[in-house]
Design an enzyme around this catalytic site. Structure first.
Site, PDB file in Angstrom:
ATOM      1  N   CYS A  77       0.980  -1.068   0.065  1.00 35.55           N
ATOM      2  CA  CYS A  77      -0.038   0.000  -0.210  1.00 35.55           C
ATOM      3  C   CYS A  77       0.990   1.524  -0.061  1.00 35.55           C
ATOM      4  O   CYS A  77       1.831   1.530  -0.868  1.00 35.55           O
ATOM      5  CB  CYS A  77      -1.025  -0.188   1.240  1.00 35.55           C
ATOM      6  SG  CYS A  77      -2.487   0.951   1.098  1.00 35.55           S
ATOM      7  N   HIS A  78       0.719   2.099   0.979  1.00 29.39           N
ATOM      8  CA  HIS A  78       1.470   3.488   1.250  1.00 29.39           C
ATOM      9  C   HIS A  78       2.751   3.286   1.496  1.00 29.39           C
ATOM     10  O   HIS A  78       3.544   4.313   1.590  1.00 29.39           O
ATOM     11  CB  HIS A  78       0.762   4.464   2.101  1.00 29.39           C
ATOM     12  CG  HIS A  78      -0.533   5.066   1.585  1.00 29.39           C
ATOM     13  ND1 HIS A  78      -1.577   4.455   1.376  1.00 29.39           N
ATOM     14  CD2 HIS A  78      -0.621   6.335   0.805  1.00 29.39           C
ATOM     15  CE1 HIS A  78      -2.472   5.161   0.757  1.00 29.39           C
ATOM     16  NE2 HIS A  78      -1.926   6.526   0.518  1.00 29.39           N
ATOM     17  N   ALA A  79       3.324   1.909   1.853  1.00 27.77           N
ATOM     18  CA  ALA A  79       4.681   1.777   2.205  1.00 27.77           C
ATOM     19  C   ALA A  79       5.610   1.978   1.285  1.00 27.77           C
ATOM     20  O   ALA A  79       6.673   2.061   1.494  1.00 27.77           O
ATOM     21  CB  ALA A  79       4.721   0.322   2.649  1.00 27.77           C
ATOM     22  N   GLY A  80       5.148   1.965   0.072  1.00 25.49           N
ATOM     23  CA  GLY A  80       6.070   2.409  -1.054  1.00 25.49           C
ATOM     24  C   GLY A  80       6.860   3.885  -0.711  1.00 25.49           C
ATOM     25  O   GLY A  80       7.848   3.974  -1.235  1.00 25.49           O
TER      26      GLY A  80
END
Length: 179
Positions: free
Chosen positions: A106-109
């Protein structure tokens, strides 16, 4: 099923996505791995987007890549807080350089962008941060899981089964901790 004697750091901060932290946490425990929650402050309890607590066992200052076989970065808005810590970004970069599992969903990128490990690598993420990954040099793919050597990325909670399967497969092949 084989028993994985591996040690996994799961990064945690405020407003993490519940499923993206706890699903891998329990899945890796089930496979025999040790999971350690790592945050900016050891002993601090961070609440998820819905208020579910997770207490960091170790701080970024207390961990080194030599002591872990993999790192998992959950999504939600926690990655925006995690990436503000140079030691967290360095830990992820060191894990990657050692060829160990780096798994981000998810937003961990965002953390991968700040760690500077995406140039020329295949990756996916939550669609809203696709531009961030592309600008960081990633070759974006819209798929439930993208595996580029030791790097495992997924888009959203629905991708968790594929994300965990791929992460466990990478862990099984990853370099073993030095004695």
């Amino acid at each position: 099923m084989q028993h994985l004697h591996k040690r996994i750091a799961i990064l945690v901060d405020t407003a993490y996505q519940e499923m993206e932290l706890w699903y891998p946490y329990y899945r890796f425990l089930e496979a025999g791995a040790e999971c350690v929650l790592v945050g900016a402050e050891a002993g601090k309890t961070y609440t998820s987007k819905l208020g579910y607590p997770a207490t960091a066992q170790l701080s970024y200052d207390a961990v080194t890549a030599n002591n872990f076989d993999g790192v998992v970065v959950p999504g939600g808005y926690a990655p925006d807080h995690i990436r503000r810590h140079a030691r967290a970004n360095q830990f992820v970069k060191d894990m990657d350089q050692q060829g160990k599992l780096v798994a981000a969903i998810c937003h961990a990128g965002w953390v991968l962008c700040s760690a500077g490990i995406l140039k020329g690598r295949r990756a996916t993420c939550f669609f809203a941060i696709k531009d961030d990954l592309v600008n960081a040099g990633a070759r974006y793919e819209d798929a439930e899981v993208v595996v580029d050597q030791n790097l495992v990325t997924s888009r959203k909670p629905d991708d968790l089964p594929a994300f965990c399967r791929a992460s466990l497969a990478v862990l099984a092949e990853a370099p073993v901790l030095a004695a």
